[in-house]
Design a protein around this motif. Structure first.
Motif, PDB file in Angstrom:
ATOM      1  N   MET A   1       0.841  -1.172   0.000  1.00  0.00           N
ATOM      2  CA  MET A   1       0.000   0.000   0.000  1.00  0.00           C
ATOM      3  C   MET A   1       0.885   1.234   0.000  1.00  0.00           C
ATOM      4  O   MET A   1       1.884   1.287   0.673  1.00  0.00           O
ATOM      5  N   ASP A   2       0.522   2.206  -0.778  1.00  0.00           N
ATOM      6  CA  ASP A   2       1.314   3.423  -0.779  1.00  0.00           C
ATOM      7  C   ASP A   2       0.634   4.482   0.089  1.00  0.00           C
ATOM      8  O   ASP A   2      -0.414   4.253   0.656  1.00  0.00           O
ATOM      9  N   LEU A   3       1.242   5.630   0.171  1.00  0.00           N
ATOM     10  CA  LEU A   3       0.752   6.664   1.080  1.00  0.00           C
ATOM     11  C   LEU A   3      -0.555   7.301   0.631  1.00  0.00           C
ATOM     12  O   LEU A   3      -1.152   8.059   1.365  1.00  0.00           O
ATOM     13  N   THR A   4      -1.007   7.009  -0.559  1.00  0.00           N
ATOM     14  CA  THR A   4      -2.257   7.591  -1.016  1.00  0.00           C
ATOM     15  C   THR A   4      -3.445   6.692  -0.720  1.00  0.00           C
ATOM     16  O   THR A   4      -4.580   7.102  -0.883  1.00  0.00           O
ATOM     17  N   GLU A   5      -3.197   5.463  -0.270  1.00  0.00           N
ATOM     18  CA  GLU A   5      -4.292   4.549  -0.008  1.00  0.00           C
ATOM     19  C   GLU A   5      -4.922   4.824   1.355  1.00  0.00           C
ATOM     20  O   GLU A   5      -4.269   5.241   2.287  1.00  0.00           O
ATOM     21  N   GLU A   6      -6.195   4.542   1.448  1.00  0.00           N
ATOM     22  CA  GLU A   6      -6.957   4.785   2.669  1.00  0.00           C
ATOM     23  C   GLU A   6      -6.460   3.971   3.860  1.00  0.00           C
ATOM     24  O   GLU A   6      -6.630   4.370   4.992  1.00  0.00           O
ATOM     25  N   SER A   7      -5.839   2.837   3.626  1.00  0.00           N
ATOM     26  CA  SER A   7      -5.476   1.942   4.722  1.00  0.00           C
ATOM     27  C   SER A   7      -4.290   2.437   5.554  1.00  0.00           C
ATOM     28  O   SER A   7      -4.048   1.930   6.626  1.00  0.00           O
ATOM     29  N   VAL A   8      -3.533   3.406   5.076  1.00  0.00           N
ATOM     30  CA  VAL A   8      -2.478   4.013   5.886  1.00  0.00           C
ATOM     31  C   VAL A   8      -3.056   5.282   6.484  1.00  0.00           C
ATOM     32  O   VAL A   8      -3.358   6.229   5.775  1.00  0.00           O
ATOM     33  N   HIS A   9      -3.219   5.267   7.789  1.00  0.00           N
ATOM     34  CA  HIS A   9      -3.842   6.396   8.461  1.00  0.00           C
ATOM     35  C   HIS A   9      -2.773   7.282   9.083  1.00  0.00           C
ATOM     36  O   HIS A   9      -2.045   6.856   9.965  1.00  0.00           O
ATOM     37  N   VAL A  10      -2.674   8.492   8.596  1.00  0.00           N
ATOM     38  CA  VAL A  10      -1.747   9.476   9.127  1.00  0.00           C
ATOM     39  C   VAL A  10      -2.573  10.380  10.033  1.00  0.00           C
ATOM     40  O   VAL A  10      -3.424  11.129   9.561  1.00  0.00           O
ATOM     41  N   HIS A  11      -2.336  10.272  11.358  1.00  0.00           N
ATOM     42  CA  HIS A  11      -3.218  10.931  12.313  1.00  0.00           C
ATOM     43  C   HIS A  11      -2.704  12.239  12.885  1.00  0.00           C
ATOM     44  O   HIS A  11      -3.478  13.074  13.271  1.00  0.00           O
ATOM     45  N   GLY A  12      -1.407  12.389  13.018  1.00  0.00           N
ATOM     46  CA  GLY A  12      -0.910  13.563  13.709  1.00  0.00           C
ATOM     47  C   GLY A  12       0.039  14.389  12.871  1.00  0.00           C
ATOM     48  O   GLY A  12       0.402  14.006  11.754  1.00  0.00           O
ATOM     49  N   PRO A  13       0.450  15.522  13.401  1.00  0.00           N
ATOM     50  CA  PRO A  13       1.319  16.421  12.641  1.00  0.00           C
ATOM     51  C   PRO A  13       2.693  15.831  12.337  1.00  0.00           C
ATOM     52  O   PRO A  13       3.247  16.086  11.269  1.00  0.00           O
ATOM     53  N   LEU A  14       3.246  15.024  13.246  1.00  0.00           N
ATOM     54  CA  LEU A  14       4.559  14.426  12.986  1.00  0.00           C
ATOM     55  C   LEU A  14       4.458  13.363  11.896  1.00  0.00           C
ATOM     56  O   LEU A  14       5.333  13.268  11.030  1.00  0.00           O
ATOM     57  N   SER A  15       3.399  12.574  11.947  1.00  0.00           N
ATOM     58  CA  SER A  15       3.179  11.573  10.895  1.00  0.00           C
ATOM     59  C   SER A  15       3.013  12.230   9.538  1.00  0.00           C
ATOM     60  O   SER A  15       3.451  11.694   8.517  1.00  0.00           O
ATOM     61  N   VAL A  17       4.461  15.036   8.581  1.00  0.00           N
ATOM     62  CA  VAL A  17       5.818  15.417   8.148  1.00  0.00           C
ATOM     63  C   VAL A  17       6.514  14.222   7.509  1.00  0.00           C
ATOM     64  O   VAL A  17       7.118  14.322   6.435  1.00  0.00           O
ATOM     65  N   VAL A  18       6.432  13.063   8.165  1.00  0.00           N
ATOM     66  CA  VAL A  18       7.088  11.859   7.668  1.00  0.00           C
ATOM     67  C   VAL A  18       6.458  11.395   6.353  1.00  0.00           C
ATOM     68  O   VAL A  18       7.167  11.063   5.395  1.00  0.00           O
ATOM     69  N   ALA A  19       5.141  11.367   6.291  1.00  0.00           N
ATOM     70  CA  ALA A  19       4.464  10.967   5.053  1.00  0.00           C
ATOM     71  C   ALA A  19       4.837  11.907   3.910  1.00  0.00           C
ATOM     72  O   ALA A  19       5.080  11.455   2.777  1.00  0.00           O
ATOM     73  N   ASP A  20       4.918  13.203   4.189  1.00  0.00           N
ATOM     74  CA  ASP A  20       5.319  14.169   3.167  1.00  0.00           C
ATOM     75  C   ASP A  20       6.755  13.912   2.705  1.00  0.00           C
ATOM     76  O   ASP A  20       7.069  14.062   1.520  1.00  0.00           O
ATOM     77  N   TYR A  21       7.636  13.526   3.640  1.00  0.00           N
ATOM     78  CA  TYR A  21       9.020  13.182   3.280  1.00  0.00           C
ATOM     79  C   TYR A  21       9.014  12.049   2.241  1.00  0.00           C
ATOM     80  O   TYR A  21       9.659  12.150   1.197  1.00  0.00           O
ATOM     81  N   TYR A  22       8.304  10.949   2.543  1.00  0.00           N
ATOM     82  CA  TYR A  22       8.298   9.806   1.626  1.00  0.00           C
ATOM     83  C   TYR A  22       7.706  10.180   0.267  1.00  0.00           C
ATOM     84  O   TYR A  22       8.222   9.767  -0.774  1.00  0.00           O
TER      85      TYR A  22
END
Length: 127
Positions: A1-15, A17-22
């Motif tokens: 699953m990549d970062l655009t799929e619904e199954s990866v839940h990015v909940h907070g501001p630090l997550s 930042v990390v998701a944006d990095y990838y």
């Protein structure tokens, strides 16, 4: 699953930042990817001495990183008050055209919304 799929839940501001990095690193936008690192950040990854300071981290990405293109598939992101843990896999191509595939775990430590430490581990036979 990549970062655009619904199954990866990015909940907070630090997550975020990390998701944006990838997303940025996979999109080959080094300026955006590296913007999250503090001037005195430390990055550790297998096979290299620690990269200490933004300039050392930037030099690694611009001059020494063996990856030409690829994509991180994130399985989970866990965030607490000042850290994020990521588990996933990477598939891509090296600069010499060789295929690359590895599972990894990344541990990110923050001061505010800025990365001060990152540690990467690969799932590869070593011992």
């Amino acid at each position: 699953m990549d970062l655009t799929e619904e199954s990866v839940h990015v909940h907070g501001p630090l997550s975020t930042v990390v998701a944006d990095y990838y997303r940025s690193i996979d999109g080959r936008n080094l300026t955006s990817a590296l913007a999250c690192f503090a001037p005195d950040a430390v990055y550790r990854r297998p096979g290299y001495d620690a990269f200490v300071g933004f300039e050392a981290i930037s030099t690694y990405y611009h001059d020494d990183r063996v990856i030409s293109t690829g994509r991180h598939d994130i399985e989970s992101i866990i965030e607490n008050a000042d850290a994020v843990a990521v588990r996933g896999s990477f598939r891509g191509t090296s600069h010499d055209g060789s295929p690359l595939a590895v599972r990894f775990a990344d541990f990110w430590h923050f001061s505010g919304l800025t990365v001060v430490e990152r540690n990467t581990y690969f799932d590869a036979a070593a011992v």
